[in-house]
Scaffold this active site. Sequence first.
Site, PDB file in Angstrom:
ATOM      1  N   ASP A   1      -1.428  10.396   6.268  1.00 54.59           N
ATOM      2  CA  ASP A   1      -1.043   8.999   6.031  1.00 54.59           C
ATOM      3  C   ASP A   1      -1.021   8.288   7.382  1.00 54.59           C
ATOM      4  O   ASP A   1      -0.175   8.587   8.230  1.00 54.59           O
ATOM      5  CB  ASP A   1       0.338   8.975   5.356  1.00 54.59           C
ATOM      6  CG  ASP A   1       0.657   7.630   4.725  1.00 54.59           C
ATOM      7  OD1 ASP A   1      -0.049   6.646   4.999  1.00 54.59           O
ATOM      8  OD2 ASP A   1       1.642   7.570   3.959  1.00 54.59           O
TER       9      ASP A   1
ATOM     10  N   ASP B   1      -2.103   0.424   5.762  1.00 56.44           N
ATOM     11  CA  ASP B   1      -1.438   1.659   5.345  1.00 56.44           C
ATOM     12  C   ASP B   1      -2.377   2.340   4.350  1.00 56.44           C
ATOM     13  O   ASP B   1      -2.593   1.834   3.246  1.00 56.44           O
ATOM     14  CB  ASP B   1      -0.104   1.276   4.697  1.00 56.44           C
ATOM     15  CG  ASP B   1       0.684   2.467   4.175  1.00 56.44           C
ATOM     16  OD1 ASP B   1       0.199   3.601   4.266  1.00 56.44           O
ATOM     17  OD2 ASP B   1       1.798   2.236   3.658  1.00 56.44           O
TER      18      ASP B   1
ATOM     19  N   HIS C   1       4.056  -0.332  -2.534  1.00 53.54           N
ATOM     20  CA  HIS C   1       5.010  -1.327  -2.033  1.00 53.54           C
ATOM     21  C   HIS C   1       4.304  -2.502  -1.385  1.00 53.54           C
ATOM     22  O   HIS C   1       3.190  -2.372  -0.890  1.00 53.54           O
ATOM     23  CB  HIS C   1       5.936  -0.666  -1.010  1.00 53.54           C
ATOM     24  CG  HIS C   1       5.213   0.161   0.026  1.00 53.54           C
ATOM     25  ND1 HIS C   1       4.847  -0.336   1.243  1.00 53.54           N
ATOM     26  CD2 HIS C   1       4.745   1.436  -0.007  1.00 53.54           C
ATOM     27  CE1 HIS C   1       4.212   0.603   1.927  1.00 53.54           C
ATOM     28  NE2 HIS C   1       4.119   1.700   1.186  1.00 53.54           N
TER      29      HIS C   1
ATOM     30  N   HIS D   1       7.784  -1.915   4.338  1.00 54.38           N
ATOM     31  CA  HIS D   1       8.299  -1.862   2.971  1.00 54.38           C
ATOM     32  C   HIS D   1       8.762  -3.209   2.410  1.00 54.38           C
ATOM     33  O   HIS D   1       9.737  -3.276   1.678  1.00 54.38           O
ATOM     34  CB  HIS D   1       9.411  -0.814   2.856  1.00 54.38           C
ATOM     35  CG  HIS D   1       9.335  -0.067   1.564  1.00 54.38           C
ATOM     36  ND1 HIS D   1       9.697   1.235   1.424  1.00 54.38           N
ATOM     37  CD2 HIS D   1       8.909  -0.465   0.353  1.00 54.38           C
ATOM     38  CE1 HIS D   1       9.506   1.618   0.181  1.00 54.38           C
ATOM     39  NE2 HIS D   1       9.024   0.609  -0.488  1.00 54.38           N
TER      40      HIS D   1
ATOM     41  N   GLU E   1      -0.448   3.171  -3.589  1.00 55.20           N
ATOM     42  CA  GLU E   1      -0.515   4.603  -3.324  1.00 55.20           C
ATOM     43  C   GLU E   1       0.005   5.345  -4.533  1.00 55.20           C
ATOM     44  O   GLU E   1       0.916   4.891  -5.212  1.00 55.20           O
ATOM     45  CB  GLU E   1       0.312   4.984  -2.095  1.00 55.20           C
ATOM     46  CG  GLU E   1       1.774   4.635  -2.150  1.00 55.20           C
ATOM     47  CD  GLU E   1       2.463   4.893  -0.808  1.00 55.20           C
ATOM     48  OE1 GLU E   1       2.228   5.962  -0.215  1.00 55.20           O
ATOM     49  OE2 GLU E   1       3.232   4.020  -0.363  1.00 55.20           O
TER      50      GLU E   1
ATOM     51  N   GLU F   1      -4.191   6.446  -0.964  1.00 54.96           N
ATOM     52  CA  GLU F   1      -3.574   5.124  -0.774  1.00 54.96           C
ATOM     53  C   GLU F   1      -4.514   4.155  -0.083  1.00 54.96           C
ATOM     54  O   GLU F   1      -5.248   4.530   0.833  1.00 54.96           O
ATOM     55  CB  GLU F   1      -2.325   5.308   0.109  1.00 54.96           C
ATOM     56  CG  GLU F   1      -1.684   4.025   0.594  1.00 54.96           C
ATOM     57  CD  GLU F   1      -0.447   4.272   1.437  1.00 54.96           C
ATOM     58  OE1 GLU F   1      -0.408   5.283   2.156  1.00 54.96           O
ATOM     59  OE2 GLU F   1       0.462   3.439   1.371  1.00 54.96           O
TER      60      GLU F   1
HETATM   61  O1  57R Z   1       3.950   5.851   1.875  1.00 51.23           O
HETATM   62  C1  57R Z   1      10.056   5.205   8.308  1.00 51.23           C
HETATM   63  C2  57R Z   1       8.014   5.066   7.124  1.00 51.23           C
HETATM   64  N1  57R Z   1       6.119   3.884   2.707  1.00 51.23           N
HETATM   65  C3  57R Z   1       6.658   5.275   7.180  1.00 51.23           C
HETATM   66  C4  57R Z   1       5.847   4.838   6.150  1.00 51.23           C
HETATM   67  O2  57R Z   1       7.998   4.960  -1.024  1.00 51.23           O
HETATM   68  C5  57R Z   1       6.393   4.206   5.057  1.00 51.23           C
HETATM   69  O3  57R Z   1       8.786   5.347  -2.937  1.00 51.23           O
HETATM   70  C6  57R Z   1       7.758   4.000   5.005  1.00 51.23           C
HETATM   71  O4  57R Z   1       8.742   5.501   8.185  1.00 51.23           O
HETATM   72  C7  57R Z   1       8.576   4.416   6.050  1.00 51.23           C
HETATM   73  C8  57R Z   1       9.023   5.401  -1.800  1.00 51.23           C
HETATM   74  N2  57R Z   1      10.208   5.828  -1.343  1.00 51.23           N
HETATM   75  C9  57R Z   1      11.294   6.026  -2.300  1.00 51.23           C
HETATM   76  C10 57R Z   1      12.082   7.253  -1.929  1.00 51.23           C
HETATM   77  C11 57R Z   1      12.113   4.766  -2.371  1.00 51.23           C
HETATM   78  C12 57R Z   1       7.363   5.729  -0.085  1.00 51.23           C
HETATM   79  C13 57R Z   1       6.125   6.460  -0.465  1.00 51.23           C
HETATM   80  C14 57R Z   1       5.619   7.169   0.761  1.00 51.23           C
HETATM   81  C15 57R Z   1       5.307   6.225   1.946  1.00 51.23           C
HETATM   82  C16 57R Z   1       5.459   6.991   3.194  1.00 51.23           C
HETATM   83  C17 57R Z   1       6.107   4.961   1.903  1.00 51.23           C
HETATM   84  C18 57R Z   1       6.990   4.707   0.927  1.00 51.23           C
HETATM   85  N3  57R Z   1       7.442   3.487   1.077  1.00 51.23           N
HETATM   86  N4  57R Z   1       6.918   2.961   2.206  1.00 51.23           N
HETATM   87  C19 57R Z   1       5.467   3.736   3.983  1.00 51.23           C
HETATM   88 CO    CO Z   2       1.412   5.045   3.321  1.00 51.51          CO
END
Ligand code: 57R
Ligand code: CO
Length: 429
Positions: free
Chosen positions: A199, A210, A279, A287, A315, A410
């Site tokens: 990723d 992303d 997201h 996010h 994704e 994604e």
């Molecule tokens: O794609 C702090 C990061 N992302 C890096 C990338 O969503 C992301 O459903 C976010 O570093 C933070 C999700 N989470 C639930 C537990 C609420 C994830 C799905 C994976 C990921 C990494 C992501 C998510 N949301 N934003 C990017």
């Molecule tokens: Co991602």
Amino acid sequence: MTHSTTTGPAIDAKVDARVTGAHDDDDDIDDDEQDATNGDGKKKKKKKAKKKGGSGAKVGQTEPPRVGLSKLFPDGVYPEGELQEYKDDNIWRTTSEEKRAAERAAMEDPSLTYQNIRRAAEVHRQVRAYARKAIRPGMRMMEIADLIEDGTRALVEESGLESGIGFPTGLSLNNCAAHYTPNAGDTIVLQKEDVLKVDIGVHVNGRICDSAFTLTFEPTYNNLLEAVKAATNAGIREAGIDARLGEIGAIIQETMESYEVEVGGKVLPVKSIENLSGHTIVPYMIHGGDRGKSVLLVKNNDQTRMEEGEYYAIETFGSTGRGRVVESGDCSHYAKIYNAPHTPLRLQTAKSLLKTINKHFDTLPFCRRYLDRLGESKYLLALNHLVAQGIVQDYPPLCDQRGAMTAQFEHTILLRPTVKEVISRGNDY
Ligand code: 57R
Ligand code: CO
């Protein structure tokens, strides 16, 4: 419908056939005289890379990639992503004079212009093309992270908060779906049986591309990968201005769960991971910030609609396990909480660490390795203090049950006034 072959169904031709210049891999640079077999089995002549905006770009890129994109695109015009027309009640947008004017306006404002995100996306395609070739079993996770991030920093011409890495490189293995990247001292070595989610995040002026893919080195989980790729493409196809988030989740789940995988003589259903989501993305925030929207991977009753001008990470994650993730293992990922209340910090080390975070990352996610390379040391107590004070959010790895395998695909999409642009589309996925 159940697909139990190793290939799964052909993805919708509309998704595969790029409306604009294809982003060919560097290995096709000289293939204009050669025939290439396309996914549909028909022989088609591939166009010479240089002629279209998309991939002439790669002419002149090195291996490993180190040539900044401003050298490859001196006019500052970066390739458009895949265009998908709006459908049903929104067909009118394609030709609407009002919406075309809105597009022109967007291209005039340097902070809004799509060139920012397109530059990030082209970096993404070039870095991942190399990553796909170079990542091999036997490598340490640390080497893999460096290989990707050294390429990103060079190609995006990293410069303060203006351009750089969009978030820590996710390298989650097997039952872990997201939010793993190595910390200093990590000794994990990639195995040939592993299922690796790669990723990668790249940003230009806060516009984050992303996009993620999954790598395997044996055929066992080919069908899992096909399921997730098809589910992501179904989600992208379904996305659009006014589309309801709950309905997109339903289509994703239906596509994903029409597949199964055979492992050691046992047939396992592929499940959509029910507590992960796509997201919205806003400048410097992966996010969606305050009014962020989530696209679940399962059917749900969310009537919220997508809107013009939004950027989405579409994704999907599939699993051979429960289809639910829990936080598990050492944390590597962190991000400042965007609207955190102002809290006076008495711990000097925490104050100083927060200064570093503000200067180098602002609200962009970061990982411990990024603090190490900035010369920070023995910062864990301070970092944990910032987390405890509600200033920084920790994001531990998200994993399904032991023994399960998970995969991810994604893309980042833009809901432009007249057309949907799949900014990170390449000829690989
Ligand atoms: O794609 C702090 C990061 N992302 C890096 C990338 O969503 C992301 O459903 C976010 O570093 C933070 C999700 N989470 C639930 C537990 C609420 C994830 C799905 C994976 C990921 C990494 C992501 C998510 N949301 N934003 C990017
Ligand atoms: Co991602």
